[in-house]
Design an enzyme around this catalytic site. Sequence first.
Site, PDB file in Angstrom:
ATOM      1  N   SER A 196     -25.018  46.678 -21.642  1.00  0.00           N
ATOM      2  CA  SER A 196     -24.821  47.934 -22.468  1.00  0.00           C
ATOM      3  C   SER A 196     -25.707  48.012 -23.798  1.00  0.00           C
ATOM      4  CB  SER A 196     -23.340  48.273 -22.758  1.00  0.00           C
ATOM      5  OG  SER A 196     -22.812  46.979 -23.390  1.00  0.00           O
ATOM      6  N   GLU A 234     -14.696  48.724 -13.004  1.00  0.00           N
ATOM      7  CA  GLU A 234     -15.120  49.728 -13.845  1.00  0.00           C
ATOM      8  C   GLU A 234     -15.137  51.129 -13.152  1.00  0.00           C
ATOM      9  OE1 GLU A 234     -18.681  49.128 -16.072  1.00  0.00           O
ATOM     10  OE2 GLU A 234     -18.795  51.378 -16.933  1.00  0.00           O
TER      11      GLU A 234
HETATM   12  O1  KIV Z   1     -22.528  45.883 -20.437  1.00  0.00           O
HETATM   13  C1  KIV Z   1     -21.442  46.044 -20.579  1.00  0.00           C
HETATM   14  O2  KIV Z   1     -20.953  46.238 -21.734  1.00  0.00           O
HETATM   15  C2  KIV Z   1     -20.292  45.745 -19.438  1.00  0.00           C
HETATM   16  C3  KIV Z   1     -18.949  46.327 -19.946  1.00  0.00           C
HETATM   17  C4  KIV Z   1     -18.968  47.932 -19.942  1.00  0.00           C
HETATM   18  C5  KIV Z   1     -17.999  45.922 -18.943  1.00  0.00           C
HETATM   19  O3  KIV Z   1     -20.837  45.643 -18.442  1.00  0.00           O
END
Ligand code: KIV
Length: 269
Positions: free
Chosen positions: A49, A186
């Site tokens: 993310s 998710e």
């Molecule tokens: O990349 C991320 O932050 C994630 C979380 C949202 C689980 O995969």
Amino acid sequence: MPPDAKVTTAALRARKGTADRIAVLTAYDVVFARLADEAGIDVVLVGDSLGMVVQGERSTLAVTMDEMVYHSRIVSRGVRRAHLVADLPFMSYQASVEDGMHAAGRLLKEGRAEAVKLEGGVEVAELVHRLVRAGIPVMGHIGMTPQSVHQLGGFKVQGRTDAQRAQILDGARAVTDAGAYAIVIEAVPHVLAAEITRAVSVPTIGIGAGVHCDGQVMVMHDLLGLEPAWKPRFVRRYAEMGKAVGEAFAAYAADVRAGRFPAPEETYD
Ligand code: KIV
């Protein structure tokens, strides 16, 4: 478990099905990693993310291995008690098991991560098995898998049709049977997340998946309200830091312009 004991995969597994839910939070640098660790967060996740919340991309797809290694390493310097997981980025493991083995090895060797997270179900089971056999703990990630955003047609809730439900459940079982020690779920309906949580023997960590999971994960920027315009349904803001930071920056600029900063006590004689 003593409150300051190091969080391990075994300690996390022992919390499966108990009332002691697991708190997971993302971090991308040492300052926030240390704050999360000292606040008692159980698992710090260096999520891909970071492509969206740190780099300003529209998806996670552009994040590279070198960037994941870099962020994992700087986060590791702030983590003492928490368990440290880093994401395998897009196309570091999808083309072959060997690619995935090497990429995961880098996250542990160079990134100082203690486990890797990867997205997918049945199709990644062989890789999960090989990684676990090589001594690399694996956290799975099913449901809405952001690295497949174009295949899924957007960041959409998954598991609403019978076919999707069956596929996600099969994926959860396959990843668990292959040796994953936990699974992120998710953006699926809470009833499906509850069914998966009952079906697998390892902790489930939800994001947009309701309260019946064994733990929850949030992206740090969402929790802190760093992007005031972004407020999807699954996010709870525990602070309005975007507003607070904006106000602090504006106050500093005003003080500089008016000659109020620095004051004599902020000046060397
Ligand atoms: O990349 C991320 O932050 C994630 C979380 C949202 C689980 O995969």
